[in-house]
Design an enzyme around this catalytic site. Structure first.
Site, mmCIF file in Angstrom:
data_model
loop_
_atom_site.group_PDB
_atom_site.id
_atom_site.type_symbol
_atom_site.label_atom_id
_atom_site.label_comp_id
_atom_site.label_asym_id
_atom_site.label_seq_id
_atom_site.Cartn_x
_atom_site.Cartn_y
_atom_site.Cartn_z
ATOM 1 N N TYR A 19 33.959 9.603 61.958
ATOM 2 C CA TYR A 19 34.526 10.471 60.932
ATOM 3 C C TYR A 19 33.847 10.150 59.615
ATOM 4 O O TYR A 19 33.735 8.976 59.241
ATOM 5 C CB TYR A 19 36.033 10.217 60.832
ATOM 6 C CG TYR A 19 36.746 11.072 59.809
ATOM 7 C CD1 TYR A 19 36.961 12.427 60.028
ATOM 8 C CD2 TYR A 19 37.211 10.520 58.617
ATOM 9 C CE1 TYR A 19 37.615 13.209 59.099
ATOM 10 C CE2 TYR A 19 37.878 11.295 57.683
ATOM 11 C CZ TYR A 19 38.082 12.638 57.922
ATOM 12 O OH TYR A 19 38.738 13.414 57.004
ATOM 13 N N ASP A 35 27.646 4.931 56.982
ATOM 14 C CA ASP A 35 28.873 5.305 56.296
ATOM 15 C C ASP A 35 29.772 4.071 56.294
ATOM 16 O O ASP A 35 30.417 3.737 57.283
ATOM 17 C CB ASP A 35 29.539 6.474 57.025
ATOM 18 C CG ASP A 35 30.842 6.882 56.350
ATOM 19 O OD1 ASP A 35 31.288 6.159 55.433
ATOM 20 O OD2 ASP A 35 31.416 7.912 56.740
ATOM 21 N N LYS A 45 37.098 3.634 49.497
ATOM 22 C CA LYS A 45 38.230 2.720 49.761
ATOM 23 C C LYS A 45 38.182 1.461 48.880
ATOM 24 O O LYS A 45 38.577 1.509 47.729
ATOM 25 C CB LYS A 45 38.303 2.391 51.247
ATOM 26 C CG LYS A 45 38.533 3.668 52.102
ATOM 27 C CD LYS A 45 38.909 3.365 53.522
ATOM 28 C CE LYS A 45 38.904 4.576 54.406
ATOM 29 N NZ LYS A 45 40.080 5.408 54.366
HETATM 30 N N1 HOZ Z 1 40.927 9.711 56.784
HETATM 31 C C1 HOZ Z 1 41.583 8.517 56.414
HETATM 32 C C2 HOZ Z 1 41.986 7.768 57.632
HETATM 33 N N2 HOZ Z 1 40.917 7.375 58.474
HETATM 34 C C3 HOZ Z 1 42.732 8.763 55.435
HETATM 35 C C4 HOZ Z 1 43.940 9.420 55.984
HETATM 36 C C5 HOZ Z 1 45.035 9.618 54.920
HETATM 37 O O1 HOZ Z 1 44.866 9.222 53.789
HETATM 38 O O2 HOZ Z 1 46.037 10.182 55.251
#
Ligand code: HOZ
Length: 425
Positions: free
Chosen positions: A144, A239, A267
């Site tokens: 992802y 990434d 993050k």
């Molecule tokens: N896409 C992130 C988790 N792998 C964030 C999900 C979120 O903040 O709800």
């Protein structure tokens, strides 16, 4: 549950926000219950609107490696807020954070700040296309890279959790330029490269996959990607939005000793505020506007509050080097939770790199998307609900990571293992 404040807030939220949440996995749909609304976080704990406390292993999906509301981060944000929250003009804080990132991640010769991981990956891909003059991108099934159009094809995280790995709204034109290989499978990459020779701008990979659960790279996989990219003139993008400053002070690339051409960050680099960044080889980064023709911009890019939160967090990590201690407690936690679940007669497979861990409810070894999705999501839902009941907050999806912070004490870990023993009762 219908008499809780979280339930009332969820009803209210759904009237104004699609599904009541601002990011899909938060809706808790795949674990069969309603979301909690959170009011406060401190150290390794969060509190919900009904006053219940939980040991938190989500940590805002990764940023809180030094716990919630770290006093030094809070102080730095307060001090900056009193000076101004946004100028849309350069500040010294941006230089300081960029310098620290370059010091800690030597493959990054130039870095640009953005406001989210998604922005970082979208920008990095555009840059790789601009640099190579090629259109296609190879990604890995189950990885992802945020919600940019190019990445929502067989994607992980919420897309996988909610059972729609490829999103409507992504045009066929965009989709045809995204090629999916299998994680940990170099022949699948070679096959795509062979049938698209001279057309591939970039290979983008999570050096430790963290959005189909945690899937570590097998020995030689990242090195193999490096060699293919060198041979074919392809830009290798790591990434590291999730792994950056999480699996080590020098990110996954430091841990495995592989130098990508570009790196995306998010993050932890924002210390809990919205920050992303992308950076890498000088000759590639110099293609970016205003030096070069590849355009990229943002009103809140380099925002001073976000810069100071990230800078303070990275300095703490650099000065205190908590990684050996995180490794030790995460490994013990993984081992003991695994034993607790197995003793309840449940089949599970563990994966872990540093303080990122995952318990897959399958007896298969998990090395890629295909093996990850053998996990029984209903069993995960049961585990999740059992743990929550006892006061342990896990990611509301089988296909996410569990994050340990410096603030989790031995007692917190013991309580977590005890909860895992009871979760299936
Ligand atoms: N896409 C992130 C988790 N792998 C964030 C999900 C979120 O903040 O709800």
């Amino acid at each position: 549950m219908t008499d809780t404040k979280s339930h009332q807030l969820f009803l209210r939220a759904q009237k104004s926000i699609p599904g009541g949440v601002n990011s899909p996995v938060r809706a808790f749909r795949s674990v069969g219950r309603e979301p909690l609304f959170i009011t406060r976080g401190e150290g390794a704990y969060i509190w919900d609107a009904d006053g219940n406390s939980y040991i938190d292993y989500v940590g805002s999906w990764g940023p809180h490696i030094i716990g919630h509301s770290h006093p030094m981060v809070v102080e730095a944000i307060k001090k900056q807020a009193s000076l101004g929250t946004s100028f849309g003009a350069p500040t010294e804080l941006e230089i300081e954070l960029a310098e620290l990132v370059r010091e800690l991640v030597p493959s990054i010769e130039l870095v640009r700040m953005v406001s989210s991981g998604t922005e970082a990956t979208i920008s990095a891909i555009r840059l790789a296309r601009g640099f190579t003059g090629r259109d296609k991108v190879i990604k890995f099934e189950g990885c992802y890279h945020g919600h940019g159009d190019s990445f929502l094809i067989k994607a992980g995280s919420g897309a996988l959790t909610l059972g729609a790995p490829s999103s409507p709204g992504v045009t066929p034109g965009t989709a045809k330029d995204t090629l999916n290989a299998q994680y940990n499978d170099l022949p699948s990459v070679e096959a795509l490269v062979g049938s698209n020779r001279g057309q591939i701008a970039a290979i983008i990979v999570e050096p430790v996959a963290g959005n189909m659960g945690v899937v570590p790279p097998q020995p030689g996989f990242l090195q193999g990607l490096r060699e293919i990219c060198d041979r074919e003139g392809i830009v290798l993008i790591f990434d590291e939005v999730m792994t950056g400053f999480r699996v080590g002070l020098h990110c996954a690339q430091g841990l495995y000793g592989i130098k990508p051409d570009l790196t995306t960050l998010g993050k932890i680099i924002g210390g809990g505020l919205p920050v992303g960044a992308f950076g890498g080889r000088r000759d590639i980064m110099e293609m970016l506007s205003p030096l070069g023709p590849v355009y990229q911009a943002g009103t809140l890019s380099g925002n001073p509050l976000a810069m100071v939160a990230g800078l303070t967090t990275l300095k703490i990590l650099r000065d205190e080097n908590p990684y050996p201690a995180l490794e030790k407690k995460s490994s013990l936690l993984a081992q003991h939770i695994g034993e607790a679940v197995l003793s309840a007669g449940i089949k599970a497979t563990q994966t872990r790199v540093g303080s990122m861990l995952c318990l897959f409810f399958t007896d298969k070894e998990v090395t890629d998307y295909e093996s990850a999705v053998t996990a029984d999501t209903n069993v995960y839902g049961k585990f999740f609900r059992g743990m929550l009941e006892i006061g342990v907050y896990l990611a509301p999806s089988q296909f996410e990571a569990m994050f340990v912070s410096t603030m989790h004490t031995d007692e917190d870990l013991e309580r977590t293992v005890a909860a895992a023993r009871k979760a299936f009762e």
